[in-house]
Each structure stands twice: as structure tokens, then as C-alpha cells.
Design a protein around this motif. Structure first.
Motif, short mmCIF file in Angstrom:
data_model
loop_
_atom_site.label_atom_id
_atom_site.label_comp_id
_atom_site.label_asym_id
_atom_site.label_seq_id
_atom_site.Cartn_x
_atom_site.Cartn_y
_atom_site.Cartn_z
N THR A 187 0.81 -1.22 0.00
CA THR A 187 0.00 0.00 0.00
C THR A 187 0.84 1.27 0.00
OG1 THR A 187 -0.06 0.05 2.41
CG2 THR A 187 -1.84 -1.13 1.31
N GLU A 188 2.12 1.11 0.33
CA GLU A 188 3.03 2.26 0.47
C GLU A 188 2.53 3.23 1.54
OE1 GLU A 188 3.54 3.99 -3.31
OE2 GLU A 188 4.64 2.28 -4.07
N MET A 189 1.84 2.70 2.52
CA MET A 189 1.37 3.56 3.60
C MET A 189 1.97 3.08 4.91
SD MET A 189 -2.59 3.80 2.56
CE MET A 189 -3.07 5.05 3.70
N LYS A 190 1.98 3.99 5.86
CA LYS A 190 2.43 3.63 7.20
C LYS A 190 1.36 2.70 7.78
CE LYS A 190 3.56 5.90 11.52
NZ LYS A 190 4.02 7.13 12.14
N VAL A 191 1.80 1.59 8.35
CA VAL A 191 0.84 0.63 8.88
C VAL A 191 1.07 0.47 10.39
CG1 VAL A 191 0.04 -1.77 8.76
CG2 VAL A 191 0.77 -0.61 6.68
N LEU A 192 0.02 0.65 11.16
CA LEU A 192 0.13 0.47 12.61
C LEU A 192 -0.83 -0.63 13.03
CD1 LEU A 192 -0.07 4.00 14.30
CD2 LEU A 192 1.94 2.75 13.63
N ASP A 193 -0.43 -1.40 14.02
CA ASP A 193 -1.39 -2.36 14.56
C ASP A 193 -1.80 -1.90 15.96
OD1 ASP A 193 0.72 -3.10 16.15
OD2 ASP A 193 0.75 -5.20 15.54
N ARG A 194 -2.71 -2.68 16.55
CA ARG A 194 -3.30 -2.26 17.83
C ARG A 194 -2.25 -2.13 18.94
NH1 ARG A 194 -8.23 -2.60 20.74
NH2 ARG A 194 -7.85 -3.49 22.79
N THR A 195 -1.33 -3.11 18.99
CA THR A 195 -0.31 -3.06 20.04
C THR A 195 0.51 -1.80 19.90
OG1 THR A 195 -0.16 -5.43 20.22
CG2 THR A 195 1.77 -4.21 20.90
N GLN A 196 0.88 -1.49 18.69
CA GLN A 196 1.73 -0.32 18.48
C GLN A 196 1.01 0.96 18.86
OE1 GLN A 196 3.45 -0.39 14.62
NE2 GLN A 196 4.61 1.45 15.06
N ALA A 216 8.50 -2.68 26.78
CA ALA A 216 7.47 -3.26 25.91
C ALA A 216 7.71 -2.86 24.46
CB ALA A 216 6.09 -2.80 26.37
N GLN A 217 8.12 -1.61 24.24
CA GLN A 217 8.37 -1.15 22.87
C GLN A 217 9.53 -1.92 22.24
OE1 GLN A 217 8.82 3.11 23.61
NE2 GLN A 217 7.14 3.49 22.19
N LEU A 218 10.60 -2.09 23.03
CA LEU A 218 11.77 -2.76 22.48
C LEU A 218 11.48 -4.22 22.17
CD1 LEU A 218 14.61 -1.24 24.67
CD2 LEU A 218 14.07 -0.71 22.30
N LYS A 219 10.70 -4.84 23.07
CA LYS A 219 10.38 -6.25 22.84
C LYS A 219 9.46 -6.41 21.64
CE LYS A 219 11.51 -8.03 27.33
NZ LYS A 219 11.04 -8.48 28.63
N TYR A 220 8.63 -5.40 21.41
CA TYR A 220 7.78 -5.42 20.22
C TYR A 220 8.64 -5.24 18.97
CZ TYR A 220 4.28 -3.71 16.87
OH TYR A 220 3.50 -3.53 15.76
N GLY A 242 -5.51 1.50 33.83
CA GLY A 242 -6.76 0.85 33.42
C GLY A 242 -6.50 -0.34 32.53
N PHE A 243 -7.48 -1.21 32.43
CA PHE A 243 -7.36 -2.39 31.58
C PHE A 243 -8.10 -2.14 30.27
CE2 PHE A 243 -7.35 -5.05 35.73
CZ PHE A 243 -6.07 -4.64 36.00
N ILE A 244 -7.81 -2.97 29.30
CA ILE A 244 -8.51 -2.90 28.01
C ILE A 244 -8.58 -4.30 27.43
CG2 ILE A 244 -6.47 -2.49 26.53
CD1 ILE A 244 -8.26 -0.34 25.08
N ARG A 245 -9.58 -4.54 26.57
CA ARG A 245 -9.66 -5.88 25.99
C ARG A 245 -8.43 -6.12 25.11
NH1 ARG A 245 -15.17 -5.17 23.99
NH2 ARG A 245 -15.02 -2.99 24.47
N ASP A 246 -8.08 -7.38 24.98
CA ASP A 246 -6.89 -7.77 24.21
C ASP A 246 -5.68 -6.92 24.56
OD1 ASP A 246 -8.70 -9.42 22.92
OD2 ASP A 246 -9.03 -8.02 21.27
N LEU A 247 -5.46 -6.76 25.84
CA LEU A 247 -4.29 -6.00 26.30
C LEU A 247 -3.04 -6.63 25.70
CD1 LEU A 247 -3.65 -3.75 28.46
CD2 LEU A 247 -3.04 -5.61 29.98
N PRO A 248 -2.24 -5.84 24.98
CA PRO A 248 -1.07 -6.44 24.35
C PRO A 248 -0.21 -7.19 25.39
CG PRO A 248 -1.35 -4.19 23.61
CD PRO A 248 -2.38 -4.41 24.68
N GLN A 249 0.14 -8.42 25.02
CA GLN A 249 0.88 -9.27 25.96
C GLN A 249 2.18 -8.63 26.43
OE1 GLN A 249 0.68 -12.08 27.86
NE2 GLN A 249 -1.50 -11.84 27.41
N GLY A 250 2.86 -7.96 25.49
CA GLY A 250 4.13 -7.33 25.84
C GLY A 250 3.94 -6.29 26.93
N LEU A 251 2.86 -5.53 26.81
CA LEU A 251 2.58 -4.50 27.80
C LEU A 251 2.18 -5.14 29.12
CD1 LEU A 251 0.49 -1.57 26.37
CD2 LEU A 251 2.62 -1.49 27.61
#
Ligand SMILES: Nc1nc2c(ncn2[C@@H]2O[C@H](COP(=O)(O)OP(=O)(O)OP(=O)(O)O)[C@@H](O)[C@H]2O)c(=O)[nH]1
Ligand SMILES: [Mg+2]
Length: 552
Positions: free
Chosen positions: A261-270, A292-296, A419-428
Motif C-alpha cells: 500500500t506504500e502507507m504507514k501501517v500500525l497495529d493495535r499493540t503499536q 514493551a516497545q523494544l520487545k515489540y 486501566g485495563f482494556i480488551r486484548d491488552l497487548p501481551q508485551g505491555l
């Protein structure tokens, strides 16, 4: 091919799609070698690439995909031969969209190698029918006339006319939210809403949303190729600069999608990591987020160095090359070990503090709950404090403790947590484990719930599941249904009974008295199930209360 060479350096008149001489020579050669021949021609009329395919297809090289910025058309058209004079294929139209070509053109080869028809397609601006492109009627080559340069410029100006990002300021980048799900529509709506809140809290505007229900996720692009084409067109039409997926992507998926797509792509964890990075203030919070960032980053670093440069993150060097990559990997690993050591010594210090506190025998009451439920507001109102409380997710990252004197005159330590959130990123989750483990010191948990959220029961389950994962399910708790000011009283009453909860409005101190009583009660400072009502005449009746043990 030598026959075509003399045309390569010759400029095609800018008003022509292709010059008749080149078209004729190409068609003849194509006929002889039984292969399709194609050209990428830029707007100055120069041939940028010549591609020879099979009798049925041509593959446009990846090399040609990296030339233009997002949004605008690529500035090149693709003109190629079709051996049996057949119209543009589905693949041709997909390439037109994926590569955002100025035009996709096929020139038909007649039965005796002569010039037959010309087939032309171009992209469309956003339209009510949701069409991405249109094919012009097939025309005999000799009868075809198009003011190519004017036409392409017109198409481009139509596509970009209403694109908000072209007029938007740089400080507010636009994104397309891509939500792929395998669950019910109802739940999906709430997830999309939550994702939008996460994105907008980062100062990014959600320009459009693409939803797809999928039983099986495409391993490379998550969505199918057809949908990805739609995504690219929608991004083009809405002026989005980045794609944000409301799910986690593998390093390979991020790379493939951003290449395509030539676009910046972010996922939920990021996205969540970025939010945490902005909001962490304490030393421990900052270390945990960086870890968490480094491990990601680590597995992504070995996949591609561009991901590294895109993520930034203040680690320094970027750029391709094996040696560079190895250096980067080593530096990241070193930094991780360093941060882990630092966090360990900080944790040790905190354990000492906690031991002191437990010696003082002051019970700890921890406020837990879904992000944005009103935890900090509750702490503030109960203890007259000024912890930051804002209508955006993850406002609080660092644990804050305050003394609270109950109406019966005894004291507890009230702590506010992340606070918590659904699908909390495992790394975090792992990085914040040491903070969350402080909840083990709690004698009592106040589970704060935003009763006005449409999916608050889902939120309760998310929080309870995380508490169970932290092995905290045995810690006694009080369910606090907050934001009851937004609900009709009879609904509050019903919900309090159903959830065996206390109904309050954290913004209004007068409604909080039942929490005071419930804490005293659950700590065994009152006769069982007795609620203390302070008779100061100023007290509004509680919105609702149930002192029974919650059923979950
Ligand atoms: N109407 C209403 N709004 C409330 C109430 N309690 C909190 N809020 C609002 O809800 C928003 C979030 O409140 P916070 O106290 O920051 O929520 P939190 O649970 O600490 O959120 P995080 O720290 O981000 O997890 C703020 O805008 C508050 O003003 C309430 O009882 N009624
Ligand atoms: Mg908070």
C-alpha cells in the motif's frame, strides 16, 4: 527487442497514450514472440520500464511501486499488449488500483499481428456506488483519441478534490481504520468505537473505516487481495496517510501491507504502546513502556530495517545492511537487559516500601477497572486529590496512593492503577506486571465500572479475566457502577441488584458515601452487612447500593 529500442529514448507526445508507431511495433513483436509486452510511461512521455510477460500475463516489478507518495496517482501509466485482443482482466484492474496508476491500457493484437482495439481504465473519485475504477468502451486503436495529459490531470484533480488530508494540517494526520473480525456485528461496533477513541486520543483523525468479517485471516495481508485494493482506493479517496488495524499484525504482515500500500501501517499493540509512551511519567512507567516497545520491535527489526526507522523510538541508528542490522539488534538487546536490571532494582525498592506500609497495618484498597471508567475521578473525589482524570483512554499509567479516612474514623490507603482494556497487548501486560502485581498487596479491590458504556458487561469480564490472570480472583472486591448520573434511576437500581454493586457518580461526592460504608463493611470494621449512613443532613441518598458479595 532491438526493434523497439529506437522508441525507448523517444518521447511519446504528452497528449498521446502511446504513439501509433510504438504501438504497431510492439503489437507485431508481441505477435511474433507470443508474449505480452508492456511499458510504464511517465507523464513526460518517457518509457520508464519495459516488461515482457507470458502469453497471458505480465508482472509489474516491485521496483516500480516505490516511486510516488501517498494519495496522488503514481504519475505513470501502464500500456501493454493483449494477444487475443481481449479486454482488461481483473488482474489489470487490481494493478491499476494497487499501484494507483494514471491509466491501465491494453492494446489488442489482431489475428494477423495487426493493431486491433484499445482498452483503457482509470480510477474514480469517491462515489455513491463504491466503484473504484471505470473501463472506457473498447475502441479500434486507429479511432481512439484521448488528450492523455489533460485527461489524467483531470482524473487526478477529481480524485483529490475533496480529500481532507490535502488541506489538513500536518499536526493532525489522517488514518483509515481497518477492522477485521469474526464475531457479531453488535460487538464489532463497540470495538470500532473503542479503536477510534484510542486513535483520536493520539491526535490522529479517523477519516474512514473499512470493516471485514472473515472466517480465515489472510496470512500475508490479513484481508483478501480484493479488500486490500478497496482499502488503497479508500485511502486515496479519503486522503489517509496511514492504515491502522484494530488487531495485532505479524511482522511479515506489517511489511507486506506497507509494501503493497506504500502507507504507514500500525497495529493495535503499536497504537497502545504509543499512547503508553506518551502518558508514562514515573521512572518505572517509562522503563516499562520502553521495555514493551523494544520487545515489540525486536522481531520486527530482523524482518526489515524500514520498520525500525518508521517506529523511531529514540534508539538511534537506522538503515539497511546486515552489519547495521546486527548492530541494531545487539543494541536493542543490551538496552533491554539494562532496563530490566533497572526495573528490578526499582521493584526491590518498592517492595521495601510496601513492607513498611504493611507493618503499619493500614489496609490497602486498590481501584481497578476498565480504562476511562472513572477510577482517578473516584480517587480524587474520595480523597480531595488532583490526579489527572481525562476523557481519554490510559490517562493513568502510574500507581498513585492516597490516605482515605473513612466515616468510622479508620484509615485505608487508596491506590489508583493503570486501566485495563480488551486484548491488552501481551508485551505491555508483561512489562506492567510488576506494577500490576502490587495489586497483591490489596486487602480489597474497588472494581470501577462505567455503567453508561454500552458494552460495560463486556468490560467487566475483560477486567475480571485480567484479575484472574494475575491470580487476584480471591481478593475481596466491591463492584462500583460509576457514571450513574447518565442513567435513569430505575436502571441504576436494576443494575445494582443485578451486579450486586454500589451505584455512584464519582463526580458527585454526595453519592459516594455507600463506598465508604462498603469498604468499612468488607474490611470487617462493621457488623456484617450493616451499612453506615452518616447523618449529616447534607448527604444525598446513595444512587444505589448492595453490600452482598458479588456473583461472578
Ligand atoms: N458523567 C460522568 N463522568 C464521569 C464520572 N466519573 C468520571 N467521569 C469522566 O470520565 C472520564 C474518565 O475519567 P478518569 O477518572 O480519568 O477515568 P480512569 O478510569 O481513571 O481512566 P484511565 O486512567 O484512563 O484508565 C473523565 O472525563 C471524567 O470526568 C461520572 O460519575 N459521571
Ligand atoms: Mg485514571
Amino acid at each position: 527487442m532491438a526493434r523497439l529500442e529506437r522508441f525507448y529514448r523517444r518521447r511519446i507526445p504528452v497528449e498521446r497514450v502511446i504513439s501509433p508507431e510504438l504501438a504497431r511495433a510492439t503489437v507485431e513483436l508481441s505477435y511474433e514472440i507470443r508474449r505480452q509486452i508492456g511499458f510504464l510511461i511517465n507523464r513526460r512521455g518517457m518509457i520508464e520500464s519495459v516488461i515482457v510477460g507470458t502469453d497471458r500475463q505480465l508482472v509489474i516489478p516491485l521496483l516500480a511501486r516505490s516511486r510516488s507518495g501517498p494519495r496522488l496517482l503514481r504519475g505513470v501509466r501502464f500500456v501493454h499488449t493483449h494477444l487475443k485482443d481481449q479486454p482488461l482482466t481483473k488482474d489489470d484492474l487490481t494493478d491499476l488500483a494497487l499501484l494507483r496508476l494514471d491509466l491501465m491500457v491494453a492494446i489488442g493484437v489482431g489475428p494477423s499481428g495487426d493493431l486491433a482495439q484499445i482498452f483503457v481504465a482509470h480510477l474514480l473519485p469517491e462515489n455513491s456506488e463504491g466503484k473504484t475504477c471505470v473501463e472506457l468502451a473498447p475502441t479500434p486503436f486507429h479511432a481512439f483519441h484521448m488528450e492523455c495529459q489533460d485527461f489524467v490531470q483531470f482524473v487526478e484533480s477529481e480524485i483529490t478534490k475533496d480529500v481532507p488530508a490535502l488541506t489538513a494540517t500536518k499536526e493532525r494526520p489522517g488514518a483509515l481504520l481497518v477492522s477485521v473480525f469474526g464475531r457479531s456485528w453488535g460487538e464489532q461496533e463497540e470495538r470500532i468505537q473503542e479503536a477510534k477513541e484510542l486513535i483520536t486520543s493520539q491526535g490522529i483523525e479517523v477519516l474512514d473505516t473499512v470493516e471485514q468479517r472473515l472466517v480465515k485471516v489472510n496470512p500475508k495481508y490479513v484481508v483478501g487481495m480484493g479488500k486490500l485494493t478497496d482499502v488503497i482506493i479508500q485511502a486515496l479517496q479519503s486522503g489517509a496517510e496511514m492504515l491502522i488495524f484494530d488487531r495485532d499484525l505479524t511482522p511479515t504482515q506489517i511489511r507486506s501491507i506497507s509494501e503493497m500500500t506504500e502507507m504507514k501501517v500500525l497495529d493495535r499493540t503499536q497504537l497502545i504502546l504509543d499512547i503508553f509512551a506518551k502518558r508514562a511519567h514515573s521512572q518505572a512507567g517509562k522503563i516499562q513502556v520502553e521495555l514493551a516497545q523494544l520487545k515489540y520491535l525486536l522481531p520486527r527489526l530482523s524482518q526489515t530495517s524500514t520498520a525500525f526507522s518508521r517506529l523511531g523510538g529514540g534508539i538511534g541508528a537506522r538503515g539497511p545492511g546486515e552489519t547495521k542490522l546486527e548492530t541494531d539488534l545487539r543494541r536493542v538487546r543490551d538496552r533491554i537487559s539494562h532496563l530490566e536490571r533497572e526495573l528490578k532494582s526499582l521493584t526491590k525498592h518498592r517492595v521495601q516500601q510496601r513492607t513498611m506500609r504493611s507493618r503499619n497495618q493500614v489496609p490497602v484498597v486498590s481501584i481497578v477497572g476498565y480504562t476511562n471508567a472513572g477510577k482517578s475521578t473516584l480517587l480524587n473525589t474520595l480523597t480531595d486529590s488532583h490526579v489527572s482524570a481525562k476523557d481519554r483512554p490510559f490517562e493513568t499509567l502510574d500507581t498513585v496512593s492516597r490516605r482515605l479516612r473513612l466515616a468510622i474514623g479508620r484509615e485505608v490507603i487508596l491506590t489508583d492503577t493503570v486501566g485495563f482494556i480488551r486484548d491488552l497487548p501481551q508485551g505491555l501486560f508483561k512489562a506492567f506486571r510488576s506494577t500490576l502485581e502490587e495489586l497483591h498487596d490489596a486487602d480489597l479491590l474497588l472494581h470501577v465500572i462505567d455503567a453508561s458504556a454500552s458494552d460495560f458487561d463486556q468490560q467487566i469480564h475483560v477486567v475480571e479475566n485480567i484479575l484472574a490472570e494475575l491470580e487476584l480472583e480471591k481478593v475481596p472486591r466491591i463492584f462500583v457502577l460509576n457514571k450513574c448520573d447518565r442513567l435513569p434511576p430505575e436502571e441504576v437500581e436494576f443494575l445494582c441488584r443485578r451486579y450486586q454493586a454500589v451505584g455512584v457518580s464519582a463526580l458527585n461526592k454526595k453519592t459516594l458515601h455507600p463506598i465508604d460504608s462498603a469498604i468499612a463493611n468488607r474490611l470487617g470494621w462493621l457488623a456484617k452487612d450493616t451499612l453506615l449512613v452518616k447523618d449529616d443532613g447534607d448527604m444525598e441518598s446513595p444512587l444505589c447500593i448492595s453490600s452482598q458479595a458479588p456473583v461472578f
